[in-house]
Design an enzyme around this catalytic site. Sequence first.
Site, PDB file in Angstrom:
ATOM      1  N   ARG A   1      18.952  69.155 -35.770  1.00 27.08           N
ATOM      2  CA  ARG A   1      18.610  70.531 -36.169  1.00 27.08           C
ATOM      3  C   ARG A   1      17.489  71.108 -35.313  1.00 27.08           C
ATOM      4  NH1 ARG A   1      18.305  69.268 -42.564  1.00 27.08           N
ATOM      5  NH2 ARG A   1      17.788  67.221 -41.702  1.00 27.08           N
TER       6      ARG A   1
ATOM      7  N   GLU B   1       6.350  46.302 -37.645  1.00 28.82           N
ATOM      8  CA  GLU B   1       6.858  46.327 -36.277  1.00 28.82           C
ATOM      9  C   GLU B   1       8.251  45.703 -36.253  1.00 28.82           C
ATOM     10  OE1 GLU B   1       5.581  43.931 -32.343  1.00 28.82           O
ATOM     11  OE2 GLU B   1       4.000  45.224 -33.180  1.00 28.82           O
TER      12      GLU B   1
ATOM     13  N   GLY C   1      20.134  73.511 -51.481  1.00 27.89           N
ATOM     14  CA  GLY C   1      19.842  74.852 -51.982  1.00 27.89           C
ATOM     15  C   GLY C   1      20.801  75.910 -51.458  1.00 27.89           C
TER      16      GLY C   1
ATOM     17  N   LYS D   1      23.874  85.197 -45.415  1.00 25.40           N
ATOM     18  CA  LYS D   1      22.615  84.893 -46.114  1.00 25.40           C
ATOM     19  C   LYS D   1      21.435  85.188 -45.196  1.00 25.40           C
ATOM     20  CE  LYS D   1      22.489  79.961 -44.884  1.00 25.40           C
ATOM     21  NZ  LYS D   1      21.473  80.046 -43.871  1.00 25.40           N
TER      22      LYS D   1
END
Length: 310
Positions: free
Chosen positions: A93, A36, A223, A190
């Site tokens: 994101r 905590e 990647g 892509k």
Amino acid sequence: MKIFSGNSNRSLTQAMAKYLELPVGEALVRRFADQEIFVEIQENVRGEDVFVVQSTSYPANDHLMELLIIIDAMRRASARRITAVLPYFGYARQDRKAGGRTPISAKLVANLITHAGADRVMTLDLHAGQIQGFFDIPTDNLFAIPLFARDIKEHQDLSNLTVVSPDVGGVVRARALAKRLDAQLAIVDKRRERPGESEVMNIIGDVEGRNCILIDDIIDSGGTLCNAAAALVDAGAKSASAYITHGVLSGGAAARIAASSLLELVITDSIEPTKTIRETDNIRIVTTANLLGEAIARTASEESVSSLFD
């Protein structure tokens, strides 16, 4: 004006404080045995213009909770204005519903920061510009493009340069950098078959014999970037380098970069680099301390921040 730091990126906060010629504020951020979080502000902040620096990087939830508790402590200590400075805004994101029954977590995090007591937010290269609208308080989204442009001019041959966006969504960012450098523009088309994996399909633009620079806001597993660099080299590019604002570089990303076709990966210190990242030969770090420090100084003196990028 006072500047404080959580535990996520103390070295950046210290560099910012040095630029501002201020000491880092005294605050105790520790954990009880059950993890905590406990915060104690160890100096008077009543009536002060307070800046709390904290990236919500790994471990994202711990660092986010630290930020919320520090803001709450500042509010209860009667700080006049509290600015949350997030060099890296995690959860960015998740800025839209990507499928049925999924959250918009970036909006949730914005609500948490606002309700904790922040009066304004300052961040760097948001993954999506519309996240500024998720906050109901003033939000400054700074850009790393000027830093990158300056570094490229010092380290790259500008006469044979092509700026490359690793996907269609990053074209605006790539175009902004290409305009500053008077360079050509190319795009990697892509297709993502599943989360975390990508397949390069095509290169839009002429890259043969060119020194290519990939530009993006976040690198996580690496990647996509490594695939894009390999595709550029296969298409005849003389070299492929990359400039990425937020070096998340999770898992084995550093090793993947080291073994890739990338001549160099340049990241900022918006996320504190690990020892592995610092020791990777083809990864270089540029600091955002002066940029963030100047933005803080201008905010405190009620001057224009956007003019930093003119």
